[in-house]
Write an enzyme that holds these catalytic residues in place. Structure first.
Site, PDB file in Angstrom:
ATOM      1  N   LYS A   1       1.691  -3.384   7.147  1.00 15.12           N
ATOM      2  CA  LYS A   1       2.715  -3.356   5.826  1.00 15.12           C
ATOM      3  C   LYS A   1       3.904  -3.428   5.867  1.00 15.12           C
ATOM      4  O   LYS A   1       4.666  -4.271   4.991  1.00 15.12           O
ATOM      5  CB  LYS A   1       1.518  -2.726   4.760  1.00 15.12           C
ATOM      6  CG  LYS A   1      -0.487  -3.166   4.870  1.00 15.12           C
ATOM      7  CD  LYS A   1      -0.806  -4.398   4.418  1.00 15.12           C
ATOM      8  CE  LYS A   1      -0.434  -4.836   2.938  1.00 15.12           C
ATOM      9  NZ  LYS A   1      -0.589  -6.427   2.076  1.00 15.12           N
TER      10      LYS A   1
ATOM     11  N   THR B   1       0.626  -0.967  -0.122  1.00 17.90           N
ATOM     12  CA  THR B   1      -0.171  -0.147  -0.090  1.00 17.90           C
ATOM     13  C   THR B   1       0.808   1.186  -0.050  1.00 17.90           C
ATOM     14  O   THR B   1       2.030   0.989   0.498  1.00 17.90           O
ATOM     15  CB  THR B   1      -0.641   0.379   1.013  1.00 17.90           C
ATOM     16  OG1 THR B   1      -1.445   1.231   1.336  1.00 17.90           O
ATOM     17  CG2 THR B   1      -0.356  -0.444   2.641  1.00 17.90           C
ATOM     18  N   ASP B   2       0.092   2.522  -0.437  1.00 14.45           N
ATOM     19  CA  ASP B   2       0.893   3.900  -0.264  1.00 14.45           C
ATOM     20  C   ASP B   2       0.553   4.074   1.051  1.00 14.45           C
ATOM     21  O   ASP B   2       1.721   5.382   1.647  1.00 14.45           O
ATOM     22  CB  ASP B   2       0.400   4.239  -1.300  1.00 14.45           C
ATOM     23  CG  ASP B   2      -1.224   5.285  -0.726  1.00 14.45           C
ATOM     24  OD1 ASP B   2      -1.843   4.583  -0.342  1.00 14.45           O
ATOM     25  OD2 ASP B   2      -1.280   5.726  -1.401  1.00 14.45           O
ATOM     26  N   GLU B   3       0.328   3.681   2.192  1.00 13.84           N
ATOM     27  CA  GLU B   3       0.535   4.004   2.939  1.00 13.84           C
ATOM     28  C   GLU B   3       1.740   3.671   4.204  1.00 13.84           C
ATOM     29  O   GLU B   3       2.123   4.927   4.767  1.00 13.84           O
ATOM     30  CB  GLU B   3      -1.064   3.654   4.328  1.00 13.84           C
ATOM     31  CG  GLU B   3      -2.123   4.292   3.164  1.00 13.84           C
ATOM     32  CD  GLU B   3      -3.310   3.757   4.180  1.00 13.84           C
ATOM     33  OE1 GLU B   3      -3.208   4.256   5.679  1.00 13.84           O
ATOM     34  OE2 GLU B   3      -3.797   3.882   3.934  1.00 13.84           O
TER      35      GLU B   3
ATOM     36  N   TYR C   1      -2.616  -0.841  10.904  1.00  9.98           N
ATOM     37  CA  TYR C   1      -2.138  -1.481   9.700  1.00  9.98           C
ATOM     38  C   TYR C   1      -1.082  -0.996   8.480  1.00  9.98           C
ATOM     39  O   TYR C   1      -0.331  -1.928   8.224  1.00  9.98           O
ATOM     40  CB  TYR C   1      -3.119  -0.680   8.700  1.00  9.98           C
ATOM     41  CG  TYR C   1      -3.090  -0.969   7.559  1.00  9.98           C
ATOM     42  CD1 TYR C   1      -3.380  -2.191   6.605  1.00  9.98           C
ATOM     43  CD2 TYR C   1      -3.497   0.370   6.767  1.00  9.98           C
ATOM     44  CE1 TYR C   1      -3.684  -2.324   5.338  1.00  9.98           C
ATOM     45  CE2 TYR C   1      -3.714   0.163   5.225  1.00  9.98           C
ATOM     46  CZ  TYR C   1      -3.370  -0.917   4.682  1.00  9.98           C
ATOM     47  OH  TYR C   1      -3.816  -1.802   3.230  1.00  9.98           O
TER      48      TYR C   1
END
Length: 326
Positions: A149, A121-123, A145
């Site tokens: 990741k 994810t970009d997060e 979260y």
């Protein structure tokens, strides 16, 4: 070739399954069918894949699936994904996103998988006030979260270096589209508006996201699966950057509803201000780019939501209970 898709009954995973089935691969789907998983997403191709209900963190079970199926490619979508839930309880995120990924890596290595594609994810980058993230930028996650990741990404990179493991990491931007579980911003907003409720918007709504239609995302993943370079990380973004309040107003405009239907609510802890990916590496190496613009994607999503109100409404009780009890 035989492709094993974990999390294939989820939002992005199910769209990928539909596309990889159409591409004539032999497909195996593994999914734990947690609250966010639903085999109804795969009704259109239910006779075109083999399915195993399994938790990726249970090594003995996963080894059994691999022993029976002998996949050549593994695509890992399986994950707990909702930031708000990770803030309330990080434990399921650690179990699935980190321990589950380790199990998949170890078993894939044991069975000689030829390509392992991990959906990140970009997060993992955290937020950025201006500019864009490139693939070698430091990871600086803000939520449990995103941290889970990022940990999975680092574990995979260690496998690539230590074992020369044939992995690729893909970091997509914010996805939206049909079949998204309505705890996420766009389907939650549409569902509430359909039920004559107000659309909740964190803080002042000025948090910025890069919006990627799910069909484009799955096609990008399929293209990287076929053409990507082992050991690489690829950002997968649309280049479409909008504030949440802009997206909210676009939804209201499509539904011909007044802006008074927006309800500003207390911000969540650690809320990232802005995400933006530099996807030039992907475009340069593989010649992929997003095709669906945001207005068209939102219209298609809202049309789908209108046709599937019963499915959306079936999720309301779970979502209401979560926000009531956290």
């Amino acid at each position: 070739m035989k492709v094993l898709v974990t999390g294939g009954a989820g939002f992005i995973g199910s769209e990928f399954v539909r596309q990889v089935v159409r591409a004539k691969y032999t497909v195996v789907v593994v999914d734990a069918l947690t609250y966010a998983g639903d085999l109804k997403r795969l009704d259109d191709c239910k006779d075109k894949f083999r399915f195993y209900k399994a938790d990726i963190s249970e090594r003995r079970v996963i080894e059994g699936v691999f022993k029976k199926e002998r996949p050549e490619i593994v695509i890992n979508f399986a994950a707990e994904t909702h930031v708000d839930r990770s803030i309330a309880d990080a434990a399921p995120f650690i179990k699935t996103n980190i321990l589950g990924t380790e199990v998949l890596l170890a078993v894939s290595r044991m069975f000689g998988v030829k390509r392992f594609v991990h959906i990140s994810t970009d997060e993992v980058y955290g937020d950025i006030a201006r500019g864009k993230f490139v693939e070698n930028d430091p990871l600086n996650p803000s939520s449990p979260y995103a941290a889970s990741k990022a940990a999975a990404d680092l574990l995979i990179k260690s496998y690539v270096r230590t074992y020369r493991f044939p992995a690729i990491i893909i970091r997509p931007s914010n996805n939206y589209g049909p079949w998204q579980y309505p705890e996420k911003f766009i389907p939650l907003s549409v569902m509430k508006l359909f039920h004559n409720e107000k659309m909740p918007l964190y803080a002042d709504g000025k948090n910025v996201r890069e919006w990627l239609y799910v069909e484009d995302c799955a096609l990008g993943i399929l293209t990287i699966m076929k053409k990507g370079t082992v050991g690489e990380v690829y950002n997968l973004g649309s280049g479409i950057e909008k504030q949440n309040i802009e997206v909210a107003k676009m939804i209201l405009s499509i539904l011909t509803l007044p802006q008074s239907r927006i309800e500003f609510v207390k911000d969540r802890p650690g809320h990232d201000i802005r995400y933006r990916l530099d996807s030039s590496k992907l475009k340069r190496q593989i010649a992929w780019k997003a095709r669906v613009n945001l207005p068209a994607g939102l219209r298609s999503t809202i049309i789908w939501c209108r046709k599937h109100q019963e499915w959306l409404s079936s999720k309301r009780e779970d979502i209401s209970a979560f926000y009531k009890n956290r």
